[in-house]
Design a protein around this motif. Structure first.
Motif: not given
Length: 114
Positions: A75-91
């Motif tokens: 679950q922690k790994e999923i949260a990290v990857k979801e935040s990375l995806i959100a950052t990339q989507q913002n970029e």
């Protein structure tokens, strides 16, 4: 509904044990490493069943604990990857607003590349 079946199964098991208790009152020899003793057969049966139940319960608890730890780590790994995806989507959204086409990048975990 499931709980009712468990209660019913428990009652049937209790009746079977009670029947064993009535029928198996004879004393039987129990050989230990350090000696021998005479015990009623029902006590030998109940003690064996109880030890088997406790042993399987301990193994089940250990497995449950290890699986819960694994789930939390995932679950922690999923949260990290979801935040990375959100950052990339913002970029990407900012690049689209500015009408800039970014260069394609390949992201790898290989640290030997120069």
């Amino acid at each position: 509904m499931k709980m009712q079946w468990l209660i019913l199964l428990g009652l049937v098991f209790a009746v079977i044990i009670a029947l064993f208790a009535v029928v198996n009152v004879d004393r039987v020899p129990v050989n230990y490493i350090f000696g021998t003793a005479q015990w009623p057969l029902i006590l030998v049966i109940l003690a064996s069943a109880l030890l088997g139940f406790l042993l399987s319960g301990v193994f089940a608890l250990v497995r449950t604990y290890s699986l819960q730890r694994k789930v939390k780590a995932l679950q922690k790994e999923i949260a990290v990857k979801e935040s990375l995806i959100a950052t990339q989507q913002n970029e990407i959204a900012e690049y689209q607003k500015a009408d800039v086409v970014p260069e394609a990048m390949v992201v790898t975990n290989d640290t030997n590349q120069l």
